[in-house]
Write a protein that holds these residues in place. Structure first.
Motif, PDB file in Angstrom:
ATOM      1  N   LYS A   1      36.731  37.323  20.609  1.00 44.90           N
ATOM      2  CA  LYS A   1      35.392  38.457  20.469  1.00 44.90           C
ATOM      3  C   LYS A   1      34.628  38.338  19.573  1.00 44.90           C
ATOM      4  CE  LYS A   1      38.104  42.370  18.957  1.00 44.90           C
ATOM      5  NZ  LYS A   1      38.333  43.878  19.035  1.00 44.90           N
ATOM      6  N   TYR A   2      35.233  37.633  18.296  1.00 43.53           N
ATOM      7  CA  TYR A   2      34.513  37.574  16.907  1.00 43.53           C
ATOM      8  C   TYR A   2      33.850  36.066  16.939  1.00 43.53           C
ATOM      9  CZ  TYR A   2      37.693  41.288  15.646  1.00 43.53           C
ATOM     10  OH  TYR A   2      38.544  42.316  15.506  1.00 43.53           O
ATOM     11  N   LYS A   3      33.933  35.426  17.971  1.00 41.34           N
ATOM     12  CA  LYS A   3      33.234  34.195  18.175  1.00 41.34           C
ATOM     13  C   LYS A   3      32.158  34.114  19.264  1.00 41.34           C
ATOM     14  CE  LYS A   3      36.805  31.158  16.420  1.00 41.34           C
ATOM     15  NZ  LYS A   3      37.595  29.933  16.540  1.00 41.34           N
ATOM     16  N   SER A   4      31.005  33.363  18.787  1.00 38.54           N
ATOM     17  CA  SER A   4      30.038  33.390  19.981  1.00 38.54           C
ATOM     18  C   SER A   4      30.624  32.481  21.330  1.00 38.54           C
ATOM     19  CB  SER A   4      28.561  32.597  19.457  1.00 38.54           C
ATOM     20  OG  SER A   4      28.974  31.265  18.966  1.00 38.54           O
ATOM     21  N   TRP A   5      29.850  32.870  22.327  1.00 35.75           N
ATOM     22  CA  TRP A   5      30.364  32.074  23.492  1.00 35.75           C
ATOM     23  C   TRP A   5      29.425  31.834  24.486  1.00 35.75           C
ATOM     24  CZ3 TRP A   5      30.043  35.379  28.068  1.00 35.75           C
ATOM     25  CH2 TRP A   5      29.711  36.715  27.945  1.00 35.75           C
ATOM     26  N   SER A   6      29.182  30.609  25.293  1.00 33.56           N
ATOM     27  CA  SER A   6      28.177  30.316  26.324  1.00 33.56           C
ATOM     28  C   SER A   6      28.823  29.591  27.542  1.00 33.56           C
ATOM     29  CB  SER A   6      27.300  29.335  25.315  1.00 33.56           C
ATOM     30  OG  SER A   6      28.017  28.128  24.887  1.00 33.56           O
ATOM     31  N   PHE A   7      28.092  29.805  28.439  1.00 35.56           N
ATOM     32  CA  PHE A   7      28.567  28.781  29.672  1.00 35.56           C
ATOM     33  C   PHE A   7      27.415  28.693  30.782  1.00 35.56           C
ATOM     34  CE2 PHE A   7      28.700  33.361  30.481  1.00 35.56           C
ATOM     35  CZ  PHE A   7      28.302  33.733  31.540  1.00 35.56           C
ATOM     36  N   SER A   8      27.702  27.917  31.591  1.00 34.70           N
ATOM     37  CA  SER A   8      26.719  27.522  32.894  1.00 34.70           C
ATOM     38  C   SER A   8      27.545  27.630  34.160  1.00 34.70           C
ATOM     39  CB  SER A   8      26.046  26.435  32.693  1.00 34.70           C
ATOM     40  OG  SER A   8      25.324  26.386  31.546  1.00 34.70           O
ATOM     41  N   LEU A   9      26.794  28.413  34.970  1.00 29.37           N
ATOM     42  CA  LEU A   9      27.400  28.350  36.557  1.00 29.37           C
ATOM     43  C   LEU A   9      26.690  27.358  37.310  1.00 29.37           C
ATOM     44  CD1 LEU A   9      27.790  32.194  36.420  1.00 29.37           C
ATOM     45  CD2 LEU A   9      29.676  30.607  36.356  1.00 29.37           C
ATOM     46  N   LYS A  10      27.405  26.823  38.191  1.00 29.24           N
ATOM     47  CA  LYS A  10      26.655  26.170  39.347  1.00 29.24           C
ATOM     48  C   LYS A  10      27.278  26.453  40.710  1.00 29.24           C
ATOM     49  CE  LYS A  10      25.759  21.831  36.617  1.00 29.24           C
ATOM     50  NZ  LYS A  10      26.062  20.389  36.522  1.00 29.24           N
ATOM     51  N   TYR A  11      26.386  26.503  41.895  1.00 27.76           N
ATOM     52  CA  TYR A  11      26.802  26.930  42.985  1.00 27.76           C
ATOM     53  C   TYR A  11      26.315  26.253  44.178  1.00 27.76           C
ATOM     54  CZ  TYR A  11      22.848  29.995  43.693  1.00 27.76           C
ATOM     55  OH  TYR A  11      21.722  30.386  43.824  1.00 27.76           O
ATOM     56  N   SER A  12      26.986  25.841  45.131  1.00 26.55           N
ATOM     57  CA  SER A  12      26.557  25.067  46.256  1.00 26.55           C
ATOM     58  C   SER A  12      27.049  26.083  47.514  1.00 26.55           C
ATOM     59  CB  SER A  12      26.869  23.493  46.319  1.00 26.55           C
ATOM     60  OG  SER A  12      28.406  23.654  46.251  1.00 26.55           O
TER      61      SER A  12
END
Length: 305
Positions: A121-132
């Protein structure tokens, strides 16, 4: 007397698209007007068919707070779909349950399917989602005793130009057990089996044997009680007599034959398909005629109703 049978060789690939018309006319003052809706005017109107655009039936939506987003799917088909969701380009996050994962989504809004949480929780975070997604449930099992009526009028017959495992275009899983019936444009087409209409493509206006036409056939897809789906393809422009969500009976008029999409001439392409794990696969079936006999489709023969 010689009998000539023209072999029309086609395949069908499902894709939901929507086209519009452009209406152009000059008013009494000489000014030009353009609209995508049919105008109310006594003046001459030019009509131009525009290219089809993608329809959207499946949405991945987010809820919850920004620190722990949760996701669900909206399914606007009147039947089940299988959705595969993947988590990519991750930094300091995990998903619960772990992704990638497949979900079977019934019509409407699903329950919460997964959530994303930051690891530290003390670090930044990121992600992407893909769906089909693929229409149909992967749990469906075809009823081997199901009856399929010839999809045309009683007391008529049409030649079969390509049957199961046709060498020209029935070589992939989606079309392997399809049947092509040679018939003039605007021949009435009837439901071969009772079910609910889940897909209608009604806006394509041309066809040919170029690869670009493979996803541009007018078609109707009907979901049966056992989860299998019948596909009626290469139909006439804007002549569908049904709409998604409508329950139809075997022998009910659903549309008219055409020559749209990947096609070498006017005909009907008919197949029965299942979703077998994020992939549409055609399956063997048999037509039951008015006399009660069961016909296995054979290229070069006539299907008689």
């Amino acid at each position: 007397m010689k009998l000539f049978i023209f072999f029309l060789l086609t395949g069908f690939f499902s894709q939901q698209l929507q086209a519009k018309k452009l209406y152009k006319y000059k008013d009494k003052q000489g000014l030009w007007h353009y609209s995508d809706k049919q105008p109310k005017t006594d003046m001459p109107v030019e009509v131009r068919q525009l290219k089809a655009a993608n329809k959207r039936f499946i949405w991945l939506e987010k809820t919850g707070d920004k620190h722990q987003p949760k996701y669900f799917v909206i399914n606007n088909y009147p039947g089940p779909v299988e959705v595969e969701i993947s988590l990519t380009q991750t930094r300091n996050v995990i998903s619960t349950p772990a992704l990638p994962k497949q979900f079977v989504i019934q019509p409407g809004r699903s329950e919460i399917l997964f959530q994303i949480t930051g690891i530290n929780k003390y670090k930044s975070w990121s992600f992407s989602l893909k769906y089909s997604y693929i229409i149909g449930s992967p749990l469906a099992i075809h009823d081997q005793n199901a009856v399929y009526l010839p999809p045309f009028e009683r007391n008529t017959s049409f030649p079969i130009s390509q049957a199961f495992e046709g060498k020209f275009s029935h070589t992939d899983k989606q079309n392997k057990y399809a049947v092509d019936l040679v018939m003039p444009v605007n021949t009435p087409i009837y439901a071969a089996r009772t079910g609910i209409v889940v897909e209608v493509n009604n806006d394509f206006f041309n066809g040919g044997t170029k690869q670009a036409y493979k996803t541009r056939a007018n078609s109707i897809r009907i979901l049966h009680e056992d989860g299998s789906m019948a596909v009626y393809a290469h139909l006439a422009l804007e002549r569908a007599q049904v709409y998604p969500g409508l329950n139809v009976s075997a022998g009910q008029l659903i549309g008219y034959s055409g020559n749209t999409g990947f096609s070498s001439g006017p005909h009907l392409h008919f197949a029965v398909q299942l979703n077998q794990g994020m992939e549409l696969v055609s399956i063997p079936f048999q037509f039951t005629t008015a006399t009660g006999s069961i016909d296995k489709p054979i290229a070069g023969s006539f299907l008689i109703n």
